[in-house]
Design a protein around this motif. Structure first.
Motif, mmCIF file in Angstrom:
data_model
loop_
_atom_site.group_PDB
_atom_site.id
_atom_site.type_symbol
_atom_site.label_atom_id
_atom_site.label_comp_id
_atom_site.label_asym_id
_atom_site.label_seq_id
_atom_site.Cartn_x
_atom_site.Cartn_y
_atom_site.Cartn_z
ATOM 1 N N PRO A 83 0.800 -1.232 0.000
ATOM 2 C CA PRO A 83 0.000 0.000 0.000
ATOM 3 C C PRO A 83 0.831 1.281 0.000
ATOM 4 C CG PRO A 83 -0.986 -1.592 1.480
ATOM 5 C CD PRO A 83 0.349 -2.147 1.074
ATOM 6 N N ILE A 84 2.002 1.272 0.640
ATOM 7 C CA ILE A 84 2.800 2.503 0.624
ATOM 8 C C ILE A 84 3.594 2.635 -0.674
ATOM 9 C CG2 ILE A 84 2.912 2.592 3.146
ATOM 10 C CD1 ILE A 84 5.930 1.844 2.850
ATOM 11 N N GLY A 85 3.391 1.690 -1.596
ATOM 12 C CA GLY A 85 3.851 1.840 -2.970
ATOM 13 C C GLY A 85 2.737 2.380 -3.853
ATOM 14 N N ASN A 86 1.735 2.999 -3.223
ATOM 15 C CA ASN A 86 0.589 3.596 -3.930
ATOM 16 C C ASN A 86 -0.289 2.548 -4.605
ATOM 17 O OD1 ASN A 86 1.618 6.023 -3.098
ATOM 18 N ND2 ASN A 86 2.013 6.844 -5.118
ATOM 19 N N LEU A 87 -0.568 1.469 -3.883
ATOM 20 C CA LEU A 87 -1.460 0.439 -4.397
ATOM 21 C C LEU A 87 -2.876 1.002 -4.522
ATOM 22 C CD1 LEU A 87 -1.846 -2.554 -5.189
ATOM 23 C CD2 LEU A 87 -2.309 -3.025 -2.767
ATOM 24 N N TYR A 88 -3.363 1.086 -5.738
ATOM 25 C CA TYR A 88 -4.701 1.568 -6.093
ATOM 26 C C TYR A 88 -4.922 3.061 -5.874
ATOM 27 C CZ TYR A 88 -5.623 -3.456 -5.949
ATOM 28 O OH TYR A 88 -5.565 -4.812 -6.147
ATOM 29 N N GLN A 89 -4.169 3.675 -4.976
ATOM 30 C CA GLN A 89 -4.367 5.101 -4.697
ATOM 31 C C GLN A 89 -3.053 5.728 -4.241
ATOM 32 O OE1 GLN A 89 -7.137 5.396 -1.434
ATOM 33 N NE2 GLN A 89 -5.935 4.082 -0.089
ATOM 34 N N PRO A 90 -2.846 7.008 -4.571
ATOM 35 C CA PRO A 90 -1.597 7.657 -4.178
ATOM 36 C C PRO A 90 -1.575 7.993 -2.692
ATOM 37 C CG PRO A 90 -3.018 9.201 -5.337
ATOM 38 C CD PRO A 90 -3.694 7.877 -5.406
ATOM 39 N N LEU A 91 -0.431 7.816 -2.075
ATOM 40 C CA LEU A 91 -0.176 8.232 -0.693
ATOM 41 C C LEU A 91 0.961 9.233 -0.711
ATOM 42 C CD1 LEU A 91 -1.733 5.531 -0.065
ATOM 43 C CD2 LEU A 91 -0.147 5.213 1.842
ATOM 44 N N SER A 92 0.917 10.176 0.192
ATOM 45 C CA SER A 92 2.036 11.108 0.311
ATOM 46 C C SER A 92 3.206 10.421 0.994
ATOM 47 C CB SER A 92 1.616 12.332 1.126
ATOM 48 O OG SER A 92 1.370 11.959 2.479
ATOM 49 N N ASP A 93 4.400 10.965 0.789
ATOM 50 C CA ASP A 93 5.566 10.445 1.498
ATOM 51 C C ASP A 93 5.338 10.503 3.006
ATOM 52 O OD1 ASP A 93 6.933 9.937 -0.848
ATOM 53 O OD2 ASP A 93 8.113 11.780 -0.780
ATOM 54 N N ALA A 94 4.759 11.605 3.465
ATOM 55 C CA ALA A 94 4.549 11.781 4.906
ATOM 56 C C ALA A 94 3.653 10.685 5.474
ATOM 57 C CB ALA A 94 3.945 13.162 5.178
ATOM 58 N N GLN A 95 2.577 10.354 4.745
ATOM 59 C CA GLN A 95 1.681 9.307 5.237
ATOM 60 C C GLN A 95 2.377 7.951 5.217
ATOM 61 O OE1 GLN A 95 -2.340 9.293 3.726
ATOM 62 N NE2 GLN A 95 -2.642 7.126 4.191
ATOM 63 N N ALA A 96 3.158 7.704 4.185
ATOM 64 C CA ALA A 96 3.881 6.433 4.111
ATOM 65 C C ALA A 96 4.842 6.286 5.280
ATOM 66 C CB ALA A 96 4.639 6.343 2.790
ATOM 67 N N TYR A 97 5.622 7.328 5.560
ATOM 68 C CA TYR A 97 6.586 7.260 6.670
ATOM 69 C C TYR A 97 5.856 7.105 8.002
ATOM 70 C CZ TYR A 97 9.591 9.281 3.034
ATOM 71 O OH TYR A 97 10.260 9.530 1.860
ATOM 72 N N ALA A 98 4.743 7.823 8.171
ATOM 73 C CA ALA A 98 3.983 7.736 9.421
ATOM 74 C C ALA A 98 3.402 6.336 9.612
ATOM 75 C CB ALA A 98 2.854 8.769 9.430
ATOM 76 N N THR A 99 3.019 5.702 8.524
ATOM 77 C CA THR A 99 2.448 4.356 8.611
ATOM 78 C C THR A 99 3.503 3.340 9.035
ATOM 79 O OG1 THR A 99 0.865 4.932 6.868
ATOM 80 C CG2 THR A 99 1.158 2.601 7.358
ATOM 81 N N VAL A 100 4.685 3.423 8.449
ATOM 82 C CA VAL A 100 5.771 2.514 8.848
ATOM 83 C C VAL A 100 6.136 2.745 10.310
ATOM 84 C CG1 VAL A 100 8.166 1.842 8.454
ATOM 85 C CG2 VAL A 100 6.674 2.338 6.502
ATOM 86 N N THR A 101 6.212 4.002 10.717
ATOM 87 C CA THR A 101 6.539 4.321 12.115
ATOM 88 C C THR A 101 5.486 3.756 13.057
ATOM 89 O OG1 THR A 101 7.693 6.334 11.446
ATOM 90 C CG2 THR A 101 6.991 6.193 13.742
ATOM 91 N N ALA A 102 4.205 3.882 12.682
ATOM 92 C CA ALA A 102 3.128 3.345 13.514
ATOM 93 C C ALA A 102 3.228 1.831 13.620
ATOM 94 C CB ALA A 102 1.778 3.744 12.933
ATOM 95 N N ALA A 103 3.602 1.180 12.527
ATOM 96 C CA ALA A 103 3.748 -0.278 12.546
ATOM 97 C C ALA A 103 4.863 -0.701 13.494
ATOM 98 C CB ALA A 103 4.012 -0.797 11.136
#
Length: 337
Positions: A7-27
């Protein structure tokens, strides 16, 4: 539970870099210390974002298990299509299958650069099998066994890779590979879930005999085990439901409805059961969930830790909804009053 980085490779929809980094950090904060990515996910975007996120989190070597994949090379393209191969707003690169010795070595070197590391814990050969390659499958499998497999074995022997295996959507190709070579494990997507347990018959027992672990990806079978089919928007047809990357057939919709009815009897969320069920099998060492936001990380963590009574699993077995050979999670002991 592991973190699936498609999903943080923009699967089906674009994500911002900030959201991608925040998601990994949350994980990482939630204790998901296994991250799986691939060159195919966003054509390098997922790997690059994982590399940056881990650097920003100051993760030391050995704190997180990282896996990536080989089997495709990324080559320049002139296309500007907003959605390609399921990924949105990606770099101008096109994935091209290559399971040869040189192709695997080149793919691996490029992955290390994007991930900002000098080795990975697990390397998977990505998407072998008739489902992906059709009539070309025998030639692709031969190309891999005669070339790519040798490259992966050398990378493991050199210490640049800790373990090798296949990442596939078909347990049959994983079983065939295990009969042809020596693999540490497999990333099997969607083929041992609440909806299908055919892997119980021969593949998982063979893994037990050979000492190969299995990581289960796609526990929601492309979403239907997360959304269910009885919510008003879904039941009315306004919100489509997907199974195995396609619109769900009626037989699958009916089976999910049965699962939801039993879940309602025991107050068990369908998504919680979907995450916990595969983890009960002794050959499955991790369940991998693809997550696109910190909120999804929190929700998945909650589902994975939801208490499910033993009676729920008994009801599924009694009504023929799970394989007789499938282990089920043990219910936690009832605290004394």
């Amino acid at each position: 539970m592991g973190f699936g980085a498609a999903p943080i490779g923009n699967l089906y929809q674009p994500l911002s870099d900030a959201q991608a980094y925040a998601t990994v950090t949350a994980a990482l904060t939630a204790g998901m210390h296994y991250i799986d990515t691939a060159p195919h996910y966003g054509f390098g975007l997922s790997e690059s974002r994982v590399g940056v996120a881990l650097a920003r989190a100051s993760v030391a070597a050995g704190q997180v298990v990282i896996s990536t994949k080989v089997g495709r090379l990324l080559v320049p393209t002139n296309t500007n299509a907003p959605l390609r191969h399921g990924f949105a707003d990606t770099p101008a690169l096109e994935p091209v299958f290559d399971y040869s010795y040189d192709g695997v070595m080149r793919s691996f070197a490029e992955s290390l650069a994007r991930l900002r590391c000098d080795k990975v814990d697990i390397l998977w050969a990505h998407d072998l099998g008739p489902l992906t390659h059709g009539a070309d499958h025998p030639a692709r499998f031969r190309e891999f066994m005669e070339g790519g497999y040798r490259a992966m074995s050398e990378l493991k022997a050199s210490g640049q890779v800790g373990a090798i295996g296949l990442g596939a959507n078909e347990w049959q190709i994983c079983e065939a590979a295990l009969r042809h070579g020596d693999f540490d494990g497999f990333l099997l997507a969607g083929r041992y879930t609440l909806l299908e347990q055919g892997a119980c018959d021969t593949f998982l027992p063979l893994c037990a005999q050979r000492g190969a672990s299995v990581i289960l990806g796609g526990p929601f079978n492309s979403g239907i085990l997360a959304t269910g089919v009885t919510a008003p928007a879904v039941a009315s047809g306004k919100q489509p439901v997907y199974y195995n990357y396609e619109l769900a057939p009626q037989s699958i919709i009916d089976r999910v409805a049965q699962l939801e009815r039993i879940g309602a009897e025991f107050n068990v969320p369908l998504a919680a059961a979907a995450l916990q069920f595969p983890a009960a099998h002794p050959q499955i060492c991790s369940v991998l969930a693809g997550l696109a936001s910190p909120e999804q990380v929190q929700q998945a963590n909650h589902w994975m830790n939801t208490a499910i009574p033993a009676e729920y699993w008994q009801a599924l077995r009694q009504r023929g909804l799970i394989h007789l050979a499938s282990p089920v999670p043990s219910a936690p002991p009832v605290p004394e009053k």
